[in-house]
Scaffold this active site. Structure first.
Site, PDB file in Angstrom:
ATOM      1  N   ASP A 282       0.866  -1.176   0.000  1.00 40.59           N
ATOM      2  CA  ASP A 282       0.000   0.000   0.000  1.00 40.59           C
ATOM      3  C   ASP A 282       0.912   1.239   0.000  1.00 40.59           C
ATOM      4  OD1 ASP A 282      -3.232   0.622   1.568  1.00 40.59           O
ATOM      5  OD2 ASP A 282      -2.124   1.718   0.045  1.00 40.59           O
TER       6      ASP A 282
HETATM    7  C1  GLC Z   1      -4.361   4.159  -0.311  1.00 41.13           C
HETATM    8  C2  GLC Z   1      -5.285   3.049   0.148  1.00 41.13           C
HETATM    9  C3  GLC Z   1      -5.426   1.947  -0.843  1.00 41.13           C
HETATM   10  C4  GLC Z   1      -5.343   2.509  -2.244  1.00 41.13           C
HETATM   11  C5  GLC Z   1      -3.925   3.033  -2.446  1.00 41.13           C
HETATM   12  C6  GLC Z   1      -3.731   3.649  -3.827  1.00 41.13           C
HETATM   13  O1  GLC Z   1      -3.547   4.568   0.750  1.00 41.13           O
HETATM   14  O2  GLC Z   1      -5.000   2.468   1.406  1.00 41.13           O
HETATM   15  O3  GLC Z   1      -6.674   1.293  -0.568  1.00 41.13           O
HETATM   16  O4  GLC Z   1      -5.639   1.496  -3.182  1.00 41.13           O
HETATM   17  O5  GLC Z   1      -3.543   3.958  -1.445  1.00 41.13           O
HETATM   18  O6  GLC Z   1      -4.549   4.771  -3.980  1.00 41.13           O
END
Ligand code: GLC
Length: 743
Positions: A282
């Site tokens: 993430d």
């Molecule tokens: C964010 C979220 C995740 C998302 C990613 C890309 O922090 O936790 O769910 O897909 O970043 O945007």
């Protein structure tokens, strides 16, 4: 004939294997010509400085230079087909090997046409509709050039303080598993090389939905047994559905952050569950292992992630910055890098990106693909089916008798509250707000008064609202939370209505007019303190682009509400987390006391002294404009051997005077097992539409896997014993039977 079918599937599966080995051969050949930095580049996902912001911004990067150097495998936040095409052109024409970029984004409940938020759609219990929503969303995203969505969010959660419940499928693992798998099938279709299908992403791996105190990113601490029984099933179902990618979660699991957790990412995800796709971290989650306190610096964090088999890192550049040194130091090998890079190249190959890097996207294609009538109509249908009628005293709803309507509240004209979170590609002016829906469906009958803002009084606002109510036959109040109060980083210590809204509600109620509340929210709310001021309560969630029309469809009675809760609504904040599938404990509240007349009989039980244990509205609950009755529950084979299916039948009747739909639900309880078991577990459901007076026969088949759990010996399997079974329209169903699994 049978032999021909067997041969056919053998050939198909061989092709499937061939395709993977064909893709792997292609990847290995390409890697033989790649430098180490080019391989590390494929393992690196970045953002542009002009795109969507979905996390804490790091230092700005010169993404064009990185692309020219062949050091960008993926980009996650580009918002237009023109930008995507330009960046892809730069990669293909200007980098040494011309490896296409994989563009990803959070298309989690639609792209241009927004469907209801996922928690809302889950309340439709309509698996096929959820799958079709994903397919339609993928078609729009793919036409923009986004070939990868960071969805489905498979995180089970029973804690509405955690704002991300809006992105999931509620508190139940069985329902969550069905819906997560459906979304993967919708996004990926039958062929990833089809230019309208995109990679799905199982997230957030794992157990992200159980942060302590409901506070986002907080510690998750649970037994492996609890994890396997209550949180793992939706991830597993999505993986079995063929999800091509997975994403690690921000939280730690067993005190090791998921992005550096080798047990999670290798031993469980790869070795036990057989996942062959690629895993992305993430947003900056690798670097954040420094803050977690398991890495002294970014190099140590990169080492932890690489040793945990985390293939791609999001945004912080940890792999490009440190992996070469880690190889030189023998911490990891280039063979490890090859394995991770191959997973990513195989995914790009399967998408057809090497055949045609511009297969996905193009401004002209995008313009044709978005806002199709078919998509908008379907979004409206899903929104209708997602709404949950929790209260309807005196059948105030539907408003089908020409009533004059006072439409009051802070969300009457709010497009943001129709759309919810994760709406990067939204167009507010294409969103049907509640006022638009009402004006269209109830022409000449609607007077509007804002009353208050979502969190503050408006000078004279209540007086205006009271006047409007007095001059109408019914007051319809739009209350709840704004769309921006759902999703990531929106944890709340209280989920009650804001004070200004409580005051508005009380003042309008005091006029004596019937009060209908339309609750816009991305999470269950604690409503016991205000529920008596509501004659009718319709939870509309954040219903999407067609929200205003869908709400009017239901309020007018054109469509009967048919949603059923997939998360309990608590009475008050103090009950949270609250779930239907709780354990019985050794001193259950319902325990029969040997001397119930004794003063101490009510003590020594698992309960509160000042609040019931039960939620205000339970999991599975939802009213209709008609009513349904269940009867004739029978277990066809009440004694079965281990491994044998149990067949359960019942009948449901529409005993009201309107057509409608309900969700027949099947719950079981394993009465005695080697571990404590939930007092109820959902193990079957069927959405049923019945005309007034019609009935339908229900049949559920319980398999050994349905009854399996993480036993005392940590094996996921069935045990013999006695079971109770219930069928009804919510988790408090009373129609009961029993069966026995013989040893
Ligand atoms: C964010 C979220 C995740 C998302 C990613 C890309 O922090 O936790 O769910 O897909 O970043 O945007």
């Amino acid at each position: 004939m049978k032999k021909i079918i067997i041969l056919f599937f053998a050939v198909v599966s061989l092709c499937g294997c061939c395709r993977r080995s064909e893709a792997e051969r292609f990847a290995d050949d390409l890697m033989s010509r790649m430098t180490l930095r080019e391989k590390l580049g494929q393992m690196s996902q970045f953002v542009t400085t002009t795109g969507d912001v979905t996390g804490p911004e790091g230092e700005p990067m010169d993404i064009n230079s990185l692309i020219r150097a062949g050091e960008v495998g993926s980009i996650l936040n580009v918002k237009t087909p023109e930008e995507i095409e330009a960046l892809q052109r730069l990669a293909v024409d200007s980098s040494r090997l011309g490896i296409p970029i994989l563009f990803g984004h959070d298309i989690i409940h639609g792209c241009k046409v927004l469907f209801p938020i996922n928690l809302a759609s889950s309340c439709s219990w309509n698996v096929e509709a959820v799958k079709e929503s994903a397919r339609l969303a993928a078609a729009e995203a793919a036409a923009m050039g986004v070939a990868w969505t960071f969805s489905p969010m498979c995180d089970v959660s029973a804690d509405p303080r955690w704002g991300r419940v809006s992105e999931g499928s509620g508190e139940d693992p069985y329902l969550g598993a069905k819906l997560s798998a459906a979304m993967v099938e919708g996004y990926q279709g039958k062929d990833l090389a089809d230019s309208s299908t995109i990679l799905a992403c199982v997230k957030h791996f794992a157990a992200y939905g159980a942060p302590e105190a409901g506070r986002d990113y907080n510690t998750v601490d649970m037994s492996e047994r609890m994890f396997r029984d209550r949180y793992l099933p939706p991830y597993v179902a999505a993986l079995k559905a063929g999800a091509a990618t997975a994403m690690t979660s921000f939280n730690d699991y067993e005190a090791i952050p998921a992005s550096g957790n080798r047990w999670l990412l290798k031993e469980l995800l790869r070795d036990e569950l057989g996942f062959e796709g690629f895993v992305v971290s993430d947003y900056r989650a690798i670097t954040e292992m420094i803050a977690h306190g398991v890495a002294a610096d970014d190099k140590e964090a990169a080492a932890l992630a690489l040793k945990a088999w985390l293939d791609m890192e999001m945004v912080s550049g940890s792999y490009l910055n440190h992996a070469e040194a880690l190889i030189e130091e023998g911490v990891i090998s280039e063979k490890d890098i090859d394995r991770m890079c191959r997973n990513i190249l195989v995914a790009k190959y399967n998408l057809g990106l090497f055949e045609d890097p511009f297969r996905y996207g193009g401004a002209e294609r995008f313009a044709k693909a978005i806002y199709k009538k078919e998509t908008r109509d379907f979004a409206r249908k899903v929104a209708q089916e997602s709404m949950v009628l929790l209260k309807n005293e005196g059948s105030v709803l539907p408003l089908d008798s020409g009533e004059k309507i006072a439409l009051i509240g802070p969300f009457v004209s709010s497009s943001r509250s129709m759309l919810g979170s994760w709406t990067a590609f939204r167009d507010y002016d294409s969103t049907a707000v509640i006022k638009e829906g009402f004006d269209s469906r109830f022409p000449g009958r609607v007077t509007v008064a804002e009353g208050c803002t979502p969190f503050e009084d408006i000078n004279g606002g209540i007086a205006q609202a009271v006047r409007a109510a007095r001059n109408a036959d019914v007051a319809v109040l739009t209350l709840g939370y704004p769309g921006e109060l759902s999703g990531e980083a929106t944890s709340m210590a209280s989920v009650e209505l804001p004070e200004c809204q409580k005051k508005l509600l009380a003042a309008v109620k005091a006029t004596g007019k019937p009060v209908v509340v339309l609750l816009t929210t991305g999470r269950p709310m604690a409503l016991e303190s205000v529920i008596d001021d509501m004659d009718a309560l319709l939870v509309v969630w954040h219903p999407g682009t067609e929200g205003g029309h869908a709400i009017a469809d239901v309020v007018s009675g054109d469509v009967s509400p048919s949603g059923h809760l997939t998360m309990c609504f608590p009475r008050c904040d103090g009950q949270i987390p609250i779930r239907y599938n709780h354990k019985n404990t050794g001193r259950p509240l319902k325990r029969a006391h040997p001397n119930p007349e004794k003063p101490w009989a009510k003590y020594y039980k698992s309960c509160y002294l000042n609040t019931p244990n039960t939620p205000l509205y339970p999991f599975g609950y939802g009213l209709s404009y008609t009513s349904f009755e269940f009867d004739s529950l029978t277990v066809v084979n009440p004694q079965v051997a281990m491994g044998e299916d149990v067949v359960i039948k019942a009948r449901v009747r529409n005993v009201g005077d309107r057509d409608g739909a309900t969700v027949a639900q099947l719950y079981i309880r394993d009465l005695v097992a080697s571990t404590t078991r939930p007092v109820r577990e959902l193990k079957g459901f069927e959405r049923i539409e019945l005309k007034s007076g019609e009935s339908a026969e229900l049949e559920f088949v319980l398999t050994a896997e349905d009854m399996a759990f993480c036993r005392e010996d940590m094996k996921f399997a069935q045990e013999p014993g006695d079971f109770k079974v219930w069928v009804g329209q919510d988790s408090d169903a009373t129609l009961e039977a029993q069966f026995t699994v013989l040893p």
